[in-house]
Structures are given as structure tokens and as C-alpha cells.
Scaffold this active site. Structure first.
Site, short mmCIF file in Angstrom:
data_model
loop_
_atom_site.label_atom_id
_atom_site.label_comp_id
_atom_site.label_asym_id
_atom_site.label_seq_id
_atom_site.Cartn_x
_atom_site.Cartn_y
_atom_site.Cartn_z
N SER A 154 15.70 18.07 30.93
CA SER A 154 15.03 18.99 31.85
C SER A 154 13.71 19.41 31.19
O SER A 154 13.57 19.30 29.97
CB SER A 154 15.93 20.22 32.03
OG SER A 154 15.22 21.27 32.65
N TYR A 168 22.03 27.21 28.91
CA TYR A 168 21.55 25.99 29.59
C TYR A 168 20.40 25.37 28.80
O TYR A 168 20.41 24.18 28.48
CB TYR A 168 21.09 26.33 31.02
CG TYR A 168 20.56 25.12 31.76
CD1 TYR A 168 21.42 24.18 32.30
CD2 TYR A 168 19.18 24.90 31.90
CE1 TYR A 168 20.95 23.06 32.98
CE2 TYR A 168 18.69 23.79 32.58
CZ TYR A 168 19.58 22.87 33.11
OH TYR A 168 19.10 21.75 33.76
N1 LIG Z 1 17.85 20.59 40.04
C1 LIG Z 1 17.01 20.89 39.09
O1 LIG Z 1 16.06 21.69 39.29
C2 LIG Z 1 17.14 20.23 37.74
C3 LIG Z 1 16.04 20.30 36.87
C4 LIG Z 1 16.14 19.71 35.62
C5 LIG Z 1 17.30 19.06 35.25
N2 LIG Z 1 18.36 19.00 36.12
C6 LIG Z 1 19.58 18.30 35.66
O2 LIG Z 1 19.87 17.25 36.55
C7 LIG Z 1 21.27 16.96 36.48
C8 LIG Z 1 21.82 16.82 37.90
O3 LIG Z 1 21.67 18.04 38.59
P1 LIG Z 1 21.29 18.14 40.13
O4 LIG Z 1 19.96 18.81 40.21
O5 LIG Z 1 21.48 16.85 40.82
O6 LIG Z 1 22.37 19.22 40.60
P2 LIG Z 1 23.70 19.08 41.51
O7 LIG Z 1 23.32 18.61 42.87
O8 LIG Z 1 24.38 20.39 41.35
O9 LIG Z 1 24.54 17.93 40.80
C9 LIG Z 1 25.24 18.14 39.62
C10 LIG Z 1 26.33 17.10 39.51
O10 LIG Z 1 27.02 17.27 38.26
C11 LIG Z 1 28.41 17.22 38.55
N3 LIG Z 1 29.25 17.81 37.51
C12 LIG Z 1 29.28 19.08 37.04
N4 LIG Z 1 30.24 19.22 36.10
C13 LIG Z 1 30.83 18.01 35.98
C14 LIG Z 1 31.89 17.48 35.18
N5 LIG Z 1 32.57 18.25 34.31
N6 LIG Z 1 32.21 16.17 35.30
C15 LIG Z 1 31.56 15.37 36.18
N7 LIG Z 1 30.57 15.82 36.99
C16 LIG Z 1 30.22 17.11 36.88
C17 LIG Z 1 28.55 17.89 39.90
O11 LIG Z 1 29.82 17.59 40.44
P3 LIG Z 1 30.64 18.59 41.45
O12 LIG Z 1 30.12 18.27 42.83
O13 LIG Z 1 32.05 18.21 41.25
O14 LIG Z 1 30.33 20.00 41.04
C18 LIG Z 1 27.39 17.24 40.62
O15 LIG Z 1 27.74 15.95 41.04
C19 LIG Z 1 21.91 18.09 35.66
O16 LIG Z 1 22.16 17.63 34.35
C20 LIG Z 1 20.83 19.16 35.65
O17 LIG Z 1 20.89 19.97 34.48
C21 LIG Z 1 18.30 19.56 37.36
#
Ligand SMILES: NC(=O)c1ccc[n+]([C@@H]2O[C@H](COP(=O)([O-])OP(=O)(O)OC[C@H]3O[C@@H](n4cnc5c(N)ncnc54)[C@H](OP(=O)(O)O)[C@@H]3O)[C@@H](O)[C@H]2O)c1
Length: 300
Positions: A154, A168
Site C-alpha cells: 500500500s 495496518y
Molecule cells: N482499497 C484500498 O484503498 C487499498 C489501498 C492499498 C492497499 N490495499 C490492499 O489491497 C488488498 C485487497 O484489498 P481490497 O481493497 O480489494 O479490499 P476488499 O474488497 O475488502 O478485499 C479484501 C479481500 O481479502 C480477503 N480476506 C481478508 N481476510 C482474509 C483471510 N484471512 N483469508 C483469505 N482472505 C481474506 C477478503 O475476504 P472476505 O470477503 O472473506 O472478507 C477479501 O476478499 C489488501 O491487502 C489491502 O490492504 C487496499
């Protein structure tokens, strides 16, 4: 670091047809879009998720488009879930060429009010989850003499951008250190390990935030700062990108014969890393506080 202006032509790479990809956290957001894009580009893609009840949408698209996408259960917090998933993918295909460590969430609340258990849980998913899946696939990649691992970090993995996200930020900083160091370990085995660093992305990330138990944004001793931060969140997400933008950068990175270490994604990421490079620590801190508390935003 590469310039943020990536070429978005997702060129068809016929050699992807023989490649096997595993993506964690594919039930929504970045993982969902990455699984689809990889499969649409002929990777045999395992869209893994901890709860297969959330897989219907992906299954339907895969069947309709006749793309090589399969779903598999994988909870990154659980040793046997990771081992079972990876073992059966290797049994089925004899190899794994690409791992995208994407699963993650944000713990929200002051460090003072968060329990050690909640902070450990944050690391269990965001850090140890990456360690678990990486340890499961590396022996196979090493024997193959090739492979690519993408760690979704991130902008918050290189800069403490917002308050109340200490665990985080720390977990993403840990991923950055792990990746930089392991890159040297894996170099001799022709295994690339890459950091993708998104800015604000409109996924389910905000809905999936876990709030520290008992953290009351009105009654907390930190209430004033919390309110300032909430007001600033609008500007934080004003210049946000879409999950598919991250997926496209991942595809570009994994198709590169010699991938960079870092791939930032989004205009906000570009501004943040520019400020990180050009400003002193004191000026950087001032800029960050102005950006969210005075609602000036991160894109200037
Ligand atoms: N969105 C942002 O602004 C942003 C910015 C920078 C980095 N990121 C990073 O991008 C990555 C993906 O996030 P996203 O933005 O796509 O958010 P998201 O839509 O909330 O997706 C997160 C995913 O992680 C899964 N997850 C959480 N805990 C888990 C576990 N123990 N085992 C397997 N899967 C698990 C969730 O599954 P469930 O559906 O089962 O909960 C969901 O599929 C994360 O690492 C986040 O830190 C996001």
C-alpha cells in the site's frame, strides 16, 4: 521506481497459457479483478477465498466467458487451509508460476485502545498470511527454477498516512521489508518478488474495516482527531482508483521479463511517493496532516 504512467495495453501473451496463478482474497475488490484479468489473459487462475459462498459471481463469469478460472478455499490465517489449497493445485497442475498475496483488511482505532490480540490478528492476516502462502509455494517455484510473487502492499506501507491505522501501516511496512530482503534470497532461483502499492481504491475495503472493540469515535480520548480524520477521508478517496486499475498494473508487472521491485498505483500514490522523496520528514508530516485534516487531498 518506474514512472506511474504504465502502458495499459494488456497485450495477449500466448505463453501465459501454460502458467498457473494463485490469487488470495478473491471474493471482492483487487483480488476479484486480478483473478478475472489473469484468467482472461490465459493464466490458469485459482481465485482463492476463505468463504466459497462468495464465489458464485466469479464462477458465472468464468463459465460464460469460458476462461480458465477455478475457485478454491484458502484462508490465509490457517496453516492447513493454505497447505491443502497449494498441495491440490500442485497435484492438479504440477506447478505454480504466480502467487498474488492480496488478502488483507484494516484495523481501525487508536493503538492505546486496541488489544494486543486485535493487533496480532491484523498481523496474522496482513503479514503472516503472506508468509504462510509464500512458504507454501516457494519450494515448488525453486524446483521449477522460475516464478513470480506479487505482494499487495500500500502507499501506507511506505508512509504512515493516517492515524488510527497503526497496526495496518506496521503490517504493510513489514511486507515491504520482507519483500526487499526476500528478493535477494530468491534472485538466484529466477523467482521475482514484487511490491504493488495502491493508493485509495474503491473496493469493499472500507466496508470491511474492523473497528477496535469499544473504540467510540465520539467518546474516545482521541475523538477530536478522529473527527478531523473522518472529514478528511472524503478528500482521501476523492482521487481514488478502481480495483481493475490495480489488476492491470499486476498484469503488466508479471508479464515483464525483468519486473521492477515496486509498482505504485493511482494518482494519489504518485503524489505521495513524490512528496516522500522530495520533502524532509518534518515537511512531509505537515503535508500529510494538511492533506487529510485540512481536506486538501493527496493529489496536488
Ligand atoms: N482499497 C484500498 O484503498 C487499498 C489501498 C492499498 C492497499 N490495499 C490492499 O489491497 C488488498 C485487497 O484489498 P481490497 O481493497 O480489494 O479490499 P476488499 O474488497 O475488502 O478485499 C479484501 C479481500 O481479502 C480477503 N480476506 C481478508 N481476510 C482474509 C483471510 N484471512 N483469508 C483469505 N482472505 C481474506 C477478503 O475476504 P472476505 O470477503 O472473506 O472478507 C477479501 O476478499 C489488501 O491487502 C489491502 O490492504 C487496499
Amino acid at each position: 521506481m518506474p514512472t506511474i504512467m504504465y502502458s495499459y495495453s494488456t497485450t495477449y501473451h500466448s505463453n501465459n497459457m501454460a502458467k498457473v496463478a494463485v490469487v488470495t482474497g478473491s471474493s471482492s475488490g483487487i483480488g476479484y479483478e486480478t483473478s478475472l484479468l489473469l484468467a482472461r489473459n490465459q493464466f490458469t487462475t485459482y481465485a482463492t477465498m476463505r468463504n466459497l459462498n462468495k464465489s458464485e459471481g466469479l464462477r458465472e463469469i468464468a463459465a460464460k466467458e469460458k476462461i480458465p478460472l477455478k475457485v478454491a478455499q484458502l484462508d490465509v490465517n490457517n496453516d492447513s487451509s493454505v497447505d491443502n489449497a497449494v498441495d491440490s493445485i500442485i497435484k492438479e497442475n504440477g506447478k505454480i508460476n504466480l502467487l498474488v498475496n492480496n488478502a488483507g483488511y484494516d484495523l481501525f482505532g487508536s493503538l492505546e485502545e486496541a488489544s494486543i490480540e486485535e493487533i496480532r490478528e491484523q498481523f496474522e492476516t496482513n503479514f503472516f498470511g503472506v508468509v504462510r502462502t509464500t512458504k507454501a509455494v516457494v519450494p515448488t517455484m525453486r524446483k521449477q527454477g522460475s516464478g513470480t510473487i506479487v505482494n499487495i502492499s500500500s502507499v501506507g506501507g511506505r508512509l504512515g498516512l493516517t492515524p488510527f491505522g497503526t497496526a495496518y501501516h506496521a503490517s504493510k511496512f513489514a511486507i515491504e521489508g520482507l519483500t526487499e530482503s526476500q528478493r535477494h534470497e530468491l534472485a538466484d532461483f529466477n523467482i521475482n518478488i514484487i511490491l504493488v502499492e495502491p493508493g485509495a481504491i474503491r473496493s469493499n475495503f472500507v466496508d470491511n474495516i474492523k473497528t477496535v472493540k469499544g473504540f467510540d469515535s465520539n467518546k474516545s480520548p482521541y475523538a477530536k482527531t478522529v473527527q478531523q480524520m473522518f472529514q478528511g477521508l472524503e478528500s482521501f478517496f476523492a482521487s481514488s482508483s478502481q480495483p481493475v486499475d490495480v489488476a492491470q498494473v499486476i498484469l503488466i508487472a508479471v508479464n515483464s521479463p525483468s519486473p521492477e521491485l515496486r509498482y505504485p498505483v493511482g494518482k494519489d500514490a504518485e503524489s505521495i511517493f513524490k512528496a516522500r522523496t522530495e520533502l524532509s520528514d518534518r515537511d512531509l508530516e505537515k503535508w500529510v496532516r494538511e492533506s487529510y485534516m485540512e481536506k486538501k487531498g493527496f493529489v496536488r
